[in-house]
Design a protein around this motif. Sequence first.
Motif, PDB file in Angstrom:
ATOM      1  N   PRO A 167       0.748  -1.496  -0.164  1.00  0.00           N
ATOM      2  CA  PRO A 167      -0.057  -0.106  -0.006  1.00  0.00           C
ATOM      3  C   PRO A 167       1.027   1.387  -0.587  1.00  0.00           C
ATOM      4  CG  PRO A 167      -0.775  -1.795   1.588  1.00  0.00           C
ATOM      5  CD  PRO A 167       0.613  -2.119   1.278  1.00  0.00           C
ATOM      6  N   ASN A 168       2.117   1.338   0.168  1.00  0.00           N
ATOM      7  CA  ASN A 168       3.124   2.903   0.557  1.00  0.00           C
ATOM      8  C   ASN A 168       3.561   2.498  -0.659  1.00  0.00           C
ATOM      9  OD1 ASN A 168       1.529   3.831   2.723  1.00  0.00           O
ATOM     10  ND2 ASN A 168       2.663   2.120   4.117  1.00  0.00           N
ATOM     11  N   GLU A 169       3.806   2.252  -2.094  1.00  0.00           N
ATOM     12  CA  GLU A 169       4.154   2.202  -2.885  1.00  0.00           C
ATOM     13  C   GLU A 169       4.358   3.592  -3.812  1.00  0.00           C
ATOM     14  OE1 GLU A 169       6.928   2.378  -5.342  1.00  0.00           O
ATOM     15  OE2 GLU A 169       7.170  -0.017  -4.264  1.00  0.00           O
ATOM     16  N   PRO A 170       5.333   3.995  -3.261  1.00  0.00           N
ATOM     17  CA  PRO A 170       5.087   6.018  -3.965  1.00  0.00           C
ATOM     18  C   PRO A 170       5.044   5.854  -5.641  1.00  0.00           C
ATOM     19  CG  PRO A 170       7.609   5.373  -3.621  1.00  0.00           C
ATOM     20  CD  PRO A 170       6.849   4.585  -2.534  1.00  0.00           C
ATOM     21  N   ASP A 171       5.979   4.891  -6.445  1.00  0.00           N
ATOM     22  CA  ASP A 171       5.958   4.763  -7.143  1.00  0.00           C
ATOM     23  C   ASP A 171       4.517   4.243  -8.181  1.00  0.00           C
ATOM     24  OD1 ASP A 171       8.835   5.440  -7.695  1.00  0.00           O
ATOM     25  OD2 ASP A 171       9.831   3.801  -8.061  1.00  0.00           O
ATOM     26  N   ALA A 172       3.871   3.126  -7.395  1.00  0.00           N
ATOM     27  CA  ALA A 172       2.253   2.769  -7.816  1.00  0.00           C
ATOM     28  C   ALA A 172       1.442   3.622  -8.465  1.00  0.00           C
ATOM     29  CB  ALA A 172       2.297   1.365  -7.100  1.00  0.00           C
ATOM     30  N   TYR A 173       1.338   4.718  -7.142  1.00  0.00           N
ATOM     31  CA  TYR A 173       0.845   6.199  -6.649  1.00  0.00           C
ATOM     32  C   TYR A 173       1.526   7.148  -8.299  1.00  0.00           C
ATOM     33  CZ  TYR A 173      -1.706   5.045  -2.230  1.00  0.00           C
ATOM     34  OH  TYR A 173      -2.325   4.465  -1.838  1.00  0.00           O
ATOM     35  N   TYR A 174       2.732   7.389  -8.650  1.00  0.00           N
ATOM     36  CA  TYR A 174       3.133   8.157  -9.447  1.00  0.00           C
ATOM     37  C   TYR A 174       2.775   7.576 -10.483  1.00  0.00           C
ATOM     38  CZ  TYR A 174       6.274  10.175 -13.218  1.00  0.00           C
ATOM     39  OH  TYR A 174       6.289  11.084 -13.974  1.00  0.00           O
ATOM     40  N   ASN A 175       2.872   6.407 -11.331  1.00  0.00           N
ATOM     41  CA  ASN A 175       1.841   6.079 -12.117  1.00  0.00           C
ATOM     42  C   ASN A 175       0.848   5.959 -11.974  1.00  0.00           C
ATOM     43  OD1 ASN A 175       4.322   5.099 -13.797  1.00  0.00           O
ATOM     44  ND2 ASN A 175       5.357   4.125 -11.663  1.00  0.00           N
ATOM     45  N   LEU A 176       0.255   5.500 -11.036  1.00  0.00           N
ATOM     46  CA  LEU A 176      -1.603   6.140 -11.317  1.00  0.00           C
ATOM     47  C   LEU A 176      -2.008   6.958 -11.654  1.00  0.00           C
ATOM     48  CD1 LEU A 176      -3.266   3.706  -8.543  1.00  0.00           C
ATOM     49  CD2 LEU A 176      -3.389   3.375 -11.160  1.00  0.00           C
ATOM     50  N   GLU A 192      -3.723  14.084  -6.776  1.00  0.00           N
ATOM     51  CA  GLU A 192      -4.180  13.301  -5.483  1.00  0.00           C
ATOM     52  C   GLU A 192      -3.200  11.878  -5.689  1.00  0.00           C
ATOM     53  OE1 GLU A 192      -8.177  11.151  -5.081  1.00  0.00           O
ATOM     54  OE2 GLU A 192      -8.854  13.260  -4.222  1.00  0.00           O
ATOM     55  N   CYS A 193      -2.451  11.231  -6.529  1.00  0.00           N
ATOM     56  CA  CYS A 193      -1.775  10.246  -6.182  1.00  0.00           C
ATOM     57  C   CYS A 193      -0.677  10.809  -6.366  1.00  0.00           C
ATOM     58  CB  CYS A 193      -2.335   9.535  -7.692  1.00  0.00           C
ATOM     59  SG  CYS A 193      -3.725   8.737  -7.453  1.00  0.00           S
ATOM     60  N   PHE A 194      -0.354  11.926  -7.349  1.00  0.00           N
ATOM     61  CA  PHE A 194       1.051  12.568  -7.030  1.00  0.00           C
ATOM     62  C   PHE A 194       1.197  12.955  -5.150  1.00  0.00           C
ATOM     63  CE2 PHE A 194       0.543  13.594 -11.610  1.00  0.00           C
ATOM     64  CZ  PHE A 194       1.340  12.652 -12.390  1.00  0.00           C
ATOM     65  N   GLU A 195       0.671  13.261  -4.652  1.00  0.00           N
ATOM     66  CA  GLU A 195       0.381  14.015  -3.427  1.00  0.00           C
ATOM     67  C   GLU A 195       0.932  12.810  -2.485  1.00  0.00           C
ATOM     68  OE1 GLU A 195      -2.148  18.260  -3.421  1.00  0.00           O
ATOM     69  OE2 GLU A 195      -3.264  16.661  -2.685  1.00  0.00           O
ATOM     70  N   LYS A 196      -0.183  12.124  -3.103  1.00  0.00           N
ATOM     71  CA  LYS A 196       0.575  10.596  -1.815  1.00  0.00           C
ATOM     72  C   LYS A 196       1.714   9.763  -2.362  1.00  0.00           C
ATOM     73  CE  LYS A 196      -1.504   7.385   0.679  1.00  0.00           C
ATOM     74  NZ  LYS A 196      -1.422   7.469   1.793  1.00  0.00           N
ATOM     75  N   LYS A 201       7.118   9.467   0.049  1.00  0.00           N
ATOM     76  CA  LYS A 201       8.449   9.296  -0.167  1.00  0.00           C
ATOM     77  C   LYS A 201       8.411  10.895  -0.818  1.00  0.00           C
ATOM     78  CE  LYS A 201      12.351   8.117  -3.216  1.00  0.00           C
ATOM     79  NZ  LYS A 201      12.400   7.276  -4.180  1.00  0.00           N
ATOM     80  N   PRO A 202       8.939  12.022   0.554  1.00  0.00           N
ATOM     81  CA  PRO A 202       8.516  13.843   0.062  1.00  0.00           C
ATOM     82  C   PRO A 202       9.869  13.885  -0.729  1.00  0.00           C
ATOM     83  CG  PRO A 202       9.547  13.160   2.395  1.00  0.00           C
ATOM     84  CD  PRO A 202       9.345  11.695   1.692  1.00  0.00           C
ATOM     85  N   ASP A 203      10.758  12.906  -1.169  1.00  0.00           N
ATOM     86  CA  ASP A 203      11.620  13.383  -2.366  1.00  0.00           C
ATOM     87  C   ASP A 203      11.700  12.684  -3.747  1.00  0.00           C
ATOM     88  OD1 ASP A 203      12.835  10.809  -1.949  1.00  0.00           O
ATOM     89  OD2 ASP A 203      14.955  11.330  -1.729  1.00  0.00           O
ATOM     90  N   HIS A 204      10.128  12.827  -3.835  1.00  0.00           N
ATOM     91  CA  HIS A 204       9.806  11.831  -5.039  1.00  0.00           C
ATOM     92  C   HIS A 204       9.227  13.343  -5.996  1.00  0.00           C
ATOM     93  CE1 HIS A 204       7.747   9.289  -7.391  1.00  0.00           C
ATOM     94  NE2 HIS A 204       7.978   8.269  -7.480  1.00  0.00           N
ATOM     95  N   ALA A 205      10.468  13.150  -6.818  1.00  0.00           N
ATOM     96  CA  ALA A 205      11.148  14.217  -7.874  1.00  0.00           C
ATOM     97  C   ALA A 205       9.955  14.661  -8.774  1.00  0.00           C
ATOM     98  CB  ALA A 205      12.247  14.681  -7.921  1.00  0.00           C
ATOM     99  N   LEU A 206       9.354  13.403  -9.601  1.00  0.00           N
ATOM    100  CA  LEU A 206       8.410  12.654 -10.585  1.00  0.00           C
ATOM    101  C   LEU A 206       6.877  13.475 -10.215  1.00  0.00           C
ATOM    102  CD1 LEU A 206      10.225  10.644 -12.778  1.00  0.00           C
ATOM    103  CD2 LEU A 206      10.111  12.072 -13.169  1.00  0.00           C
ATOM    104  N   SER A 207       6.474  12.469  -9.182  1.00  0.00           N
ATOM    105  CA  SER A 207       5.458  13.715  -8.399  1.00  0.00           C
ATOM    106  C   SER A 207       5.846  15.126  -8.401  1.00  0.00           C
ATOM    107  CB  SER A 207       5.430  12.629  -7.268  1.00  0.00           C
ATOM    108  OG  SER A 207       4.770  10.816  -7.547  1.00  0.00           O
ATOM    109  N   ALA A 208       6.580  15.742  -7.870  1.00  0.00           N
ATOM    110  CA  ALA A 208       6.806  17.411  -7.837  1.00  0.00           C
ATOM    111  C   ALA A 208       6.021  17.795  -9.109  1.00  0.00           C
ATOM    112  CB  ALA A 208       7.662  17.336  -6.990  1.00  0.00           C
ATOM    113  N   TYR A 209       7.221  17.053  -9.726  1.00  0.00           N
ATOM    114  CA  TYR A 209       7.277  17.981 -11.273  1.00  0.00           C
ATOM    115  C   TYR A 209       5.152  17.907 -11.962  1.00  0.00           C
ATOM    116  CZ  TYR A 209       7.729  19.133 -15.837  1.00  0.00           C
ATOM    117  OH  TYR A 209       7.964  19.418 -17.101  1.00  0.00           O
TER     118      TYR A 209
END
Length: 219
Positions: A167-176, A192-196, A201-209
Motif C-alpha cells: 500500500p505504500n509504494e510511491p512509484d505505483a501512486y505516481y504511475n497511477l 491526489e496520486c502525486f500528493e500521496k 516519499k517526500p523527495d519523489h521528484a517526478l510526482s512533485a513535477y
Amino acid sequence: MSLREQGLTYLQEGKLEAAASSFLQAIEDEPDNAINYVNLGDVLIQVGEDEKALPLFKKAVEIDEDMATAYYSIGTLYYKNEKYKEAMESFEKALKKGLQTADNYFMLGMSMIHLDQPKLALPYLQRATELNPMDVDAHLQYGLCLGGLGLFEAAKTQMGKVLDLKPNEPDAYYNLGVVYYMHENNFTKAKECFEKAIEIKPDHALSAYGIKLIEKQGM
C-alpha cells in the motif's frame, strides 16, 4: 553425507567459507559434475566474488549444456554488469532448457526492457506475474511496460495490484497519477496520486513535477 550435501548444509547455516571449501573439494573429487561448479559459483556471488563465479557457471554448461540454472546464474551476472544483450541470451537459454520460473521470465523481460524492446518484454513480464502473483516488482514493471505501450487501462490495473500488495509504494501512486493525467484527463485524481506519492516519499521528484504541471493549468 557427500561433500555437496555437506556444503549445502553449511550454506543453509550461513557458513559460507565452510560451504565454499566443501564445494571446492567436491569439484576436485568430481571434476565432471556440473552441479558442483554451480554450487561454488553461488557461494562466491554471496561473498561478492562475481568475477570468480562467472567462469564456474560457464564451466558447468560446458560439462552439461542442459544445466538451466547455470544459464540463469550467468544471465544474472551479465545483467548486474549492464550487459543486457548477453543477459537476455542467457535467460533465453535457461528458458529453453526448462527453467520456466517467475524469476527467469522476469529477468528475461527486464533485459528486453533495457534493450528498448518493450513489446517483446511484455509477455515475459506478464508470465512472471502469473507465476508469482505476490511479486510487487513484477506487477510494477509489467504495469510500466503496459503504460509505455499506451495500454493505460491494463497499466492502471497492475498499479492497483501493486498497491494491494504494498500500500505504500510511491512509484505505483505516481504511475497511477500519470494514467489519470495523460489518459483520463482527470487532473484532480492525478494530483491526489502525486500528493500521496510525496506523502510516502517526500523527495519523489517526478510526482512533485507532476503537481507543478497541474497547478500551472490552474487546477
